[in-house]
Design an enzyme around this catalytic site. Structure first.
Site, mmCIF file in Angstrom:
data_model
loop_
_atom_site.group_PDB
_atom_site.id
_atom_site.type_symbol
_atom_site.label_atom_id
_atom_site.label_comp_id
_atom_site.label_asym_id
_atom_site.label_seq_id
_atom_site.Cartn_x
_atom_site.Cartn_y
_atom_site.Cartn_z
ATOM 1 N N HIS A 39 0.925 -1.074 0.023
ATOM 2 C CA HIS A 39 -0.133 -0.085 0.046
ATOM 3 C C HIS A 39 0.976 0.996 0.010
ATOM 4 C CE1 HIS A 39 -0.305 0.919 4.542
ATOM 5 N NE2 HIS A 39 1.016 0.644 4.215
ATOM 6 N N CYS A 59 5.968 6.757 3.870
ATOM 7 C CA CYS A 59 4.895 5.790 3.779
ATOM 8 C C CYS A 59 3.861 6.250 2.477
ATOM 9 C CB CYS A 59 3.879 5.811 4.887
ATOM 10 S SG CYS A 59 4.835 4.831 6.328
ATOM 11 N N HIS A 83 4.977 0.495 -0.724
ATOM 12 C CA HIS A 83 5.549 -0.316 0.295
ATOM 13 C C HIS A 83 4.777 -1.651 0.734
ATOM 14 C CE1 HIS A 83 3.824 2.359 3.078
ATOM 15 N NE2 HIS A 83 3.916 1.430 4.131
ATOM 16 N N HIS A 134 3.701 -4.888 3.656
ATOM 17 C CA HIS A 134 3.817 -5.476 5.143
ATOM 18 C C HIS A 134 3.470 -6.838 5.042
ATOM 19 C CE1 HIS A 134 4.161 -1.435 6.872
ATOM 20 N NE2 HIS A 134 3.070 -1.056 6.248
ATOM 21 N N HIS A 191 -1.468 -10.251 -0.847
ATOM 22 C CA HIS A 191 -0.537 -10.288 -2.078
ATOM 23 C C HIS A 191 -1.341 -9.296 -3.030
ATOM 24 C CE1 HIS A 191 1.807 -13.491 -0.440
ATOM 25 N NE2 HIS A 191 2.792 -12.894 -1.303
ATOM 26 N N GLU A 243 0.884 -4.259 11.353
ATOM 27 C CA GLU A 243 1.574 -4.144 10.003
ATOM 28 C C GLU A 243 3.108 -4.614 10.498
ATOM 29 O OE1 GLU A 243 0.544 -0.320 8.949
ATOM 30 O OE2 GLU A 243 2.521 0.713 9.561
#
Length: 117
Positions: free
Chosen positions: A13, A24, A28, A30, A68, A107
């Protein structure tokens, strides 16, 4: 009594509303950990609040939507902060499991949110 089950999924996201240059704001990913808590009384015959397999089967379709994927592409998650993702998950889970009492979404191993509706 409260029971829980933990699930995990990987997703990417970016946060479109952070200040310019914030890390952010870039794409990137998590490995999320989701813990779902169900409150209820144990059923006298089985002794369970609910069968963990039923909980797994009810949550798995949501995990498939998220795993994914780019969270920003999922309707309702255009600003996919952990807080917003927790609300989205709550709104999907609560109708299926009325005993839902808490969601814990991490996260990272050290950062997360607790949502209780």
């Amino acid at each position: 009594m409260i029971i829980y089950k933990t699930f995990s999924f990987d997703a990417a996201h970016y946060l479109p509303h952070v200040p310019a240059g914030h890390k952010c704001g870039r794409m990137h990913g998590h490995t999320y950990s989701l813990k779902v808590f169900i409150t209820g009384d144990p059923e006298p015959h089985s002794g369970w609040v609910m069968d963990y397999t039923d909980l797994k089967n009810g949550i798995s379709p949501l995990i498939e939507i998220l795993d994914h994927k780019v969270l920003n592409d999922i309707p309702g998650l255009e600003n996919p902060t952990s807080e917003q993702l927790s609300i989205w998950l709550w709104n999907k889970i609560k109708p299926v499991f009325p005993g839902l009492s808490r969601i814990e979404l991490n996260e990272t191993p050290s950062s997360g949110v607790i949502y209780e509706g």
